[in-house]
Write an enzyme that holds these catalytic residues in place. Structure first.
Site, PDB file in Angstrom:
ATOM      1  N   CYS A 101      26.605  53.145   1.252  1.00 24.52           N
ATOM      2  CA  CYS A 101      27.464  53.520   2.387  1.00 24.52           C
ATOM      3  C   CYS A 101      26.510  53.854   3.517  1.00 24.52           C
ATOM      4  CB  CYS A 101      28.325  54.736   2.030  1.00 24.52           C
ATOM      5  SG  CYS A 101      29.145  55.493   3.452  1.00 24.52           S
ATOM      6  N   CYS A 123      29.218  48.560   7.489  1.00 24.46           N
ATOM      7  CA  CYS A 123      30.088  49.398   6.674  1.00 24.46           C
ATOM      8  C   CYS A 123      30.306  48.683   5.343  1.00 24.46           C
ATOM      9  CB  CYS A 123      31.418  49.587   7.403  1.00 24.46           C
ATOM     10  SG  CYS A 123      32.604  50.552   6.465  1.00 24.46           S
TER      11      CYS A 123
HETATM   12  N1  DGL Z   1      29.935  54.030   6.412  1.00 28.66           N
HETATM   13  C1  DGL Z   1      30.956  53.414   5.650  1.00 28.66           C
HETATM   14  C2  DGL Z   1      30.378  52.552   4.535  1.00 28.66           C
HETATM   15  O1  DGL Z   1      29.288  52.034   4.653  1.00 28.66           O
HETATM   16  C3  DGL Z   1      32.103  54.214   5.119  1.00 28.66           C
HETATM   17  C4  DGL Z   1      32.397  55.603   5.533  1.00 28.66           C
HETATM   18  C5  DGL Z   1      33.880  55.892   5.470  1.00 28.66           C
HETATM   19  O2  DGL Z   1      34.395  56.257   4.398  1.00 28.66           O
HETATM   20  O3  DGL Z   1      34.512  55.706   6.511  1.00 28.66           O
HETATM   21  O4  DGL Z   1      31.015  52.352   3.526  1.00 28.66           O
END
Ligand code: DGL
Length: 216
Positions: free
Chosen positions: A178, A71
């Site tokens: 993301c 993340c």
């Molecule tokens: N998948 C997450 C990232 O890489 C974020 C998604 C979210 O906003 O929860 O930043």
């Protein structure tokens, strides 16, 4: 054989977990997410820290030898705090690939697609300052993308407008900052119509994982 924990707020981590499983088929991958609190990208880091801590504690109690924070939002805002809280477990972060993008661009223009929290983070500012001097960094509004992907409501027309805008501004590298966006990598590549390359960090993360596990 190792137990590899992979964590994200939602299905972004699943994309990373699948890539790791494919590359390291003999290891066990434990994937965890936090559907209750998704999205993280519009929340304050301290609030997110409160969500992430118990999940990391559980993963360590389950025997994870290493945890991939799959993340960008968590990595760019909280990886320091998390490493301090869990000093005995290696944590591998994922952050926007500003450096490779800046090295690769021929036009001197890159686009970073990421959550509002990632774009507002000090770490991201540092990445730009350190690796993208003299490069124009476009930051399209992706605040709805994680929701759109999580709920399988990808709007290609809207994406096309955004990608056209980036390409018209001469961006020739699009960074997926993301992990949710990994699921639409091919769509974005298609919409870019060869005007820009699309990059995301799954392979570098696997390389890092092999290093941390002492296999390279
Ligand atoms: N998948 C997450 C990232 O890489 C974020 C998604 C979210 O906003 O929860 O930043």
């Amino acid at each position: 054989m190792a137990i590899i924990g992979v964590f994200d707020s939602g299905i972004g981590g699943l994309s990373v977990a699948k890539a790791i499983e494919q590359a390291l088929p003999d290891d066990t991958v434990v994937w965890r997410s936090d559907h209750k609190h998704i999205p993280y990208g519009d929340k304050l880091p301290q609030e997110v820290l409160g969500f992430v801590m118990p999940i990391f504690e559980d993963m360590i109690a389950e025997g994870c030898d290493v945890i991939v924070a799959a993340c960008n939002t968590v990595t760019t805002t909280l990886i320091g705090e998390l490493r301090a809280c869990f000093p005995d477990t290696p944590l591998i972060g994922i952050e926007p690939m500003v450096k490779p993008a800046a090295l690769h661009t021929k036009n001197g223009v890159i686009a970073v697609c990421a959550t509002p929290a990632t774009l507002a983070s000090k770490r991201y500012a540092w990445l730009k300052e350190t690796y993208a001097q003299g490069v124009t960094v476009l930051e399209p509004d992706c605040s709805q993308w994680a929701y759109m992907i999580e709920h399988n409501r990808v709007n290609e027309q809207q994406l096309q407008r955004q990608i056209d805008d980036l390409c018209n501004k001469r961006a020739d590298v699009i960074v997926l900052g993301c992990t949710h966006y990994h699921w639409i990598e091919e769509v974005i590549q298609k919409l870019a119509k060869k005007r820009a390359v699309v990059i995301q960090p799954e392979q570098p993360v696997i390389k890092r994982l092999l290093f941390v596990l002492g296999r390279s």
